[in-house]
Design an enzyme around this catalytic site. Structure first.
Site, PDB file in Angstrom:
ATOM      1  N   GLY A   8       0.813  -1.209   0.000  1.00  0.00           N
ATOM      2  CA  GLY A   8       0.000   0.000   0.000  1.00  0.00           C
ATOM      3  C   GLY A   8       0.847   1.258   0.000  1.00  0.00           C
ATOM      4  N   LEU A  10       1.533   3.537  -2.123  1.00  0.00           N
ATOM      5  CA  LEU A  10       1.120   4.762  -2.814  1.00  0.00           C
ATOM      6  C   LEU A  10      -0.104   5.400  -2.167  1.00  0.00           C
ATOM      7  CD1 LEU A  10       1.668   3.738  -6.547  1.00  0.00           C
ATOM      8  CD2 LEU A  10       3.305   4.586  -4.848  1.00  0.00           C
ATOM      9  N   GLY A  11      -0.523   4.879  -1.033  1.00  0.00           N
ATOM     10  CA  GLY A  11      -1.641   5.461  -0.300  1.00  0.00           C
ATOM     11  C   GLY A  11      -1.214   6.641   0.549  1.00  0.00           C
ATOM     12  N   GLN A  12      -2.146   7.126   1.354  1.00  0.00           N
ATOM     13  CA  GLN A  12      -1.897   8.345   2.129  1.00  0.00           C
ATOM     14  C   GLN A  12      -0.741   8.165   3.107  1.00  0.00           C
ATOM     15  OE1 GLN A  12      -4.865   9.512   5.032  1.00  0.00           O
ATOM     16  NE2 GLN A  12      -4.547  11.677   4.612  1.00  0.00           N
ATOM     17  N   ASP A  34       2.434  -1.819  -4.607  1.00  0.00           N
ATOM     18  CA  ASP A  34       1.037  -1.384  -4.695  1.00  0.00           C
ATOM     19  C   ASP A  34       0.427  -2.076  -5.907  1.00  0.00           C
ATOM     20  OD1 ASP A  34      -1.428   0.262  -4.561  1.00  0.00           O
ATOM     21  OD2 ASP A  34      -0.230   1.560  -3.260  1.00  0.00           O
ATOM     22  N   ARG A  36      -0.942  -0.430  -8.298  1.00  0.00           N
ATOM     23  CA  ARG A  36      -0.773   0.513  -9.397  1.00  0.00           C
ATOM     24  C   ARG A  36       0.612   1.139  -9.272  1.00  0.00           C
ATOM     25  NH1 ARG A  36      -1.584   5.740  -7.265  1.00  0.00           N
ATOM     26  NH2 ARG A  36      -2.387   5.677  -5.124  1.00  0.00           N
ATOM     27  N   TYR A 141     -15.362  -1.614   7.658  1.00  0.00           N
ATOM     28  CA  TYR A 141     -13.964  -1.227   7.888  1.00  0.00           C
ATOM     29  C   TYR A 141     -13.582  -1.494   9.338  1.00  0.00           C
ATOM     30  CZ  TYR A 141      -9.846   1.814   8.278  1.00  0.00           C
ATOM     31  OH  TYR A 141      -8.588   2.302   8.514  1.00  0.00           O
ATOM     32  N   LYS A 145     -10.903  -4.215  10.958  1.00  0.00           N
ATOM     33  CA  LYS A 145      -9.801  -3.795  11.826  1.00  0.00           C
ATOM     34  C   LYS A 145      -9.846  -4.516  13.171  1.00  0.00           C
ATOM     35  CE  LYS A 145      -7.582  -1.123   9.100  1.00  0.00           C
ATOM     36  NZ  LYS A 145      -6.254  -1.574   8.614  1.00  0.00           N
TER      37      LYS A 145
END
Length: 326
Positions: A8, A10-12, A34, A36, A141, A145
């Protein structure tokens, strides 16, 4: 940590964490992945590989070939997006986590797994939510978690996987666009303050949520992963937070620099319902006591950095900007 596989990326969180990890451990030591690829520093500043974390064999091979001793698993679908696609969210969030845990078990890797304040449900104490409050989330979500915390603890107890995690609050960042989280309104407010001098919030006045500026979140990950294991009484989910704020508090902080900033409301029922099921303010004392968590940014310092940085970015892109006072 010496050789790290980051999912992950390229995420925040990943886009900034990747840069910091490469500063700490060397560019070649951090393999970012990622589903992408883009031209960001996270993808271009060192080794990068396309990876679908739900493919267990590909996950294992990426870590093995890189000779990873640490996995930081960030790939997940966030709150609002997960609620719109609950089946996909479960498959990605839980399937990806299981592959991360199995890879860590087989290769003897240390593993970081993020959780969230979404793991708490509407029956948790809203003020000073304790570290060990019951987890009865009301969203997919949050369910993923909470289940992820339990699964991570299981792998620690049964297989001695050195898994560690944080319950992140809402994260404020100027580096990456919002990724479908309920607390993304805060980032959007700063962006629109600089671009337009106004913002219409989808979260209502008086909706207090825990928040943190991204540099504090990045520092917390590195600090926890370097902490002496003998000091850790918990594993998968330390509460951390820097501030409990609502849209009006952010607007007031912005007006210190942009007095004409206007805040309006158009409530999104889905995201408002999600926010109403989360705590107002959580207790982070366990993280402070066990591994030295200390946030450096309060709301006003966060605001000053966000407005200044976003203004410079907009000016450099030729998009124009509201000029901020010196």
């Amino acid at each position: 940590m010496k050789r790290i596989l980051l999912t992950g990326a390229l995420g925040q969180i990943g886009s900034e964490l990747a840069v910091r990890l490469r500063e700490l451990y060397g560019s070649d030591a951090v393999l970012t992945t990622d589903v992408r690829e883009d031209r960001s520093e996270a993808a271009q500043g060192g080794p990068f590989q396309l990876l679908d974390v739900t493919d267990g064999r590909a996950f294992y091979e990426a870590a093995r070939v890189h000779r990873a001793d640490t996995i930081i698993h960030l790939a997940a679908l966030l709150s609002a997006t997960a609620e719109a696609k609950p089946l996909f969210a479960w498959q990605l969030n839980m399937g990806g986590l299981l592959n991360a845990l199995e890879t860590a078990r087989e290769l003897g890797c240390q593993l970081f797994v993020p959780s969230s304040i979404a793991a708490f449900g509407p029956d948790a104490p809203r003020q000073g939510t304790p570290q060990d409050a019951p987890l009865r989330p009301g969203t997919m979500y949050g369910i993923s978690k909470a289940a992820g915390e339990q699964l991570s603890d299981y792998y620690y107890r049964k297989y001695a996987v050195d898994v560690r995690g944080l319950r992140f609050p809402g994260l404020i960042s100027h580096a990456a666009p919002p990724g479908g989280g309920t607390t993304d309104y805060a980032v959007e407010m700063y962006v629109q303050a600089v671009k337009n001098g106004s913002y219409t919030s989808y979260i209502g006045k008086g909706t207090f949520l825990d928040m943190m500026y991204m540099p504090d979140a990045i520092a917390s990950v590195a600090l926890l992963m370097e902490a002496d294991a003998s000091r850790l009484k918990r594993r998968s989910a330390y509460n951390i937070t820097a501030m409990s704020i609502d849209p009006e508090a952010i607007a007031a902080s912005i007006r210190r620099q942009l007095p004409g900033f206007e805040l309006r409301y158009h409530i999104d029922p889905l995201r408002q319902a999600i926010a109403d099921g989360w705590p107002d303010a959580i207790d982070a004392s366990a993280a402070c006591e066990e591994w030295g968590f200390r946030p450096a940014y309060d709301l006003d310092r966060t605001t000053d950095e966000m407005l200044t940085t976003l203004s410079r970015k907009l000016l450099s892109s030729g998009g124009g900007s509201i000029l901020l006072p010196q």
